[in-house]
Scaffold this motif. Sequence first.
Motif: not given
Length: 506
Positions: A424, A461, A464, A466, A489, A493, A496, A501
């Motif tokens: 992440a 997540c 950001l 998700v 997931t 991510l 994106l 982001t």
Amino acid sequence: MASSQGGVGAVPALQSHHYTTGPHWSPGNSQYPHLQQQQPHTTRSLDRALEDAACSGILNLSGRKLREYPGMNYDLTDTTHADLSKNRLTEIPPEVCLFAPLESLNLYHNCIKCIPEAIINLQMLTYLDVSRNLLTVLPKFLFNLPLKVLLVSNNKLVSIPEEIGKSKDLMELDISCNEIQVLPAQVGRLLALRELNIRKNCLHMLPEELADLPLIRLDFSCNKITEIPPTYRKLRQLQDIVLDNNPMQSPPAQICLKGKVHIFKYLNIQACRMDKKPDTLDLPTLSKRCLPHIEDFYPNKNHGPDSGIGSDNGDKRLSTTEPSDDDTVSLHSQISETALSPLDFESNRQRQRGLLNQVPKIGSKQEITPSDPSFTMRRKMEHLREELEQIALLRQNIEFRLKVLLPDDVGAALMDGVVLCHLANHISPRCVASIHVPSPAVPKLSMAKCRRNVENFLDACKKLGVPQDKLCLPHHILEERGLVKVGVTVQALLELPAPRTALAAM
């Protein structure tokens, strides 16, 4: 000697939970009759902490040398997390037992002698830390709470009540550094228990019932145990077993020094001899589960056995140092990247294709009906193949972004949340403010710290962007039961849009 594969030392994860503490505070103020000679600015600091708790539901009064609860003039009944650690409380404040929504209560390092019956009002409480106090007994009613984490190390307990078997949701139990002589067989009913720490007690034997638990970490070092029951060979999910400073006879010391795999081989051989059967070893998963972490994320780890095992009695023990409370990684900590060539990555994706080829391919030429006996089997094989493909994609995404090689057991590598948090932060720097990582003193994270890492990753997540329907749940990562959902997931991510982001990271 830690007989976990590649483990170190006998220092368990005791009271190393990370809590933010405010400025230290000395007693004394006219507003609180029990406080004397308090400086005005310090009083304002305490008032501010109580006012913030009334608004946020998070009460933090850690490290203020409190002898009594100071929040009588504030309505804190909506508090969900309370940290009263490192004070001088002699009892659990009755006011705290009225916080009906309370989920986490930290009373570490006080002078508490007993747990009041009023604590049963906290029917939302899942985390309780009463370590380093003066408790001599755990009351039976305590186990009517929905606890998932119970930490009672460094007290004066001599026994554990049989009622502990009622705690069906308990995932982590730390009763180390007490004076317990017998562990009740009812511990074997804790079917959710993943981490058990019974280090530094007065135990002479281990209950065979523990063999039925899904334990990941077991620490019974610094006791007087001479034998590991052969039934413990059934602990297939066990990753770390710490048994140093015990007068071990079965397995003998020279076997224990070689590590977990050799211990389990010995237990299998012993079981076969008792059953008068040929020596057939039942070790289907040990070789894969011995690497729960990526070594490149934990630099400078010292892997090596201690020398205390096999002493004549339990009194010959290594002197160890308790780990500190602050063991988190700051924002500026960097990932130790492995220098991998393109050939390394090519070889690792070839490895995934090899796994996929183990699943029979589904032919489409023959007409199949639902009534055909082979129809269900074909559907299952096709579903299994799809899952393996999605897990291979998850591995590929992580390895490509972080430039590391994951072990064969992807679920075990992701279970503590460290890799996912780094991923992440790679997508959006500083989106995960701090990450709990193992250290040379504490080579294995506690379940509570793994849970915080996983929750921080999922929160990042969500922030950001998700979508909610693509977010996995914490237990999919912590219990390795949903790698496909974790892959969804991670894929979301990585997909994106870059501008979104970047804005979220600012």
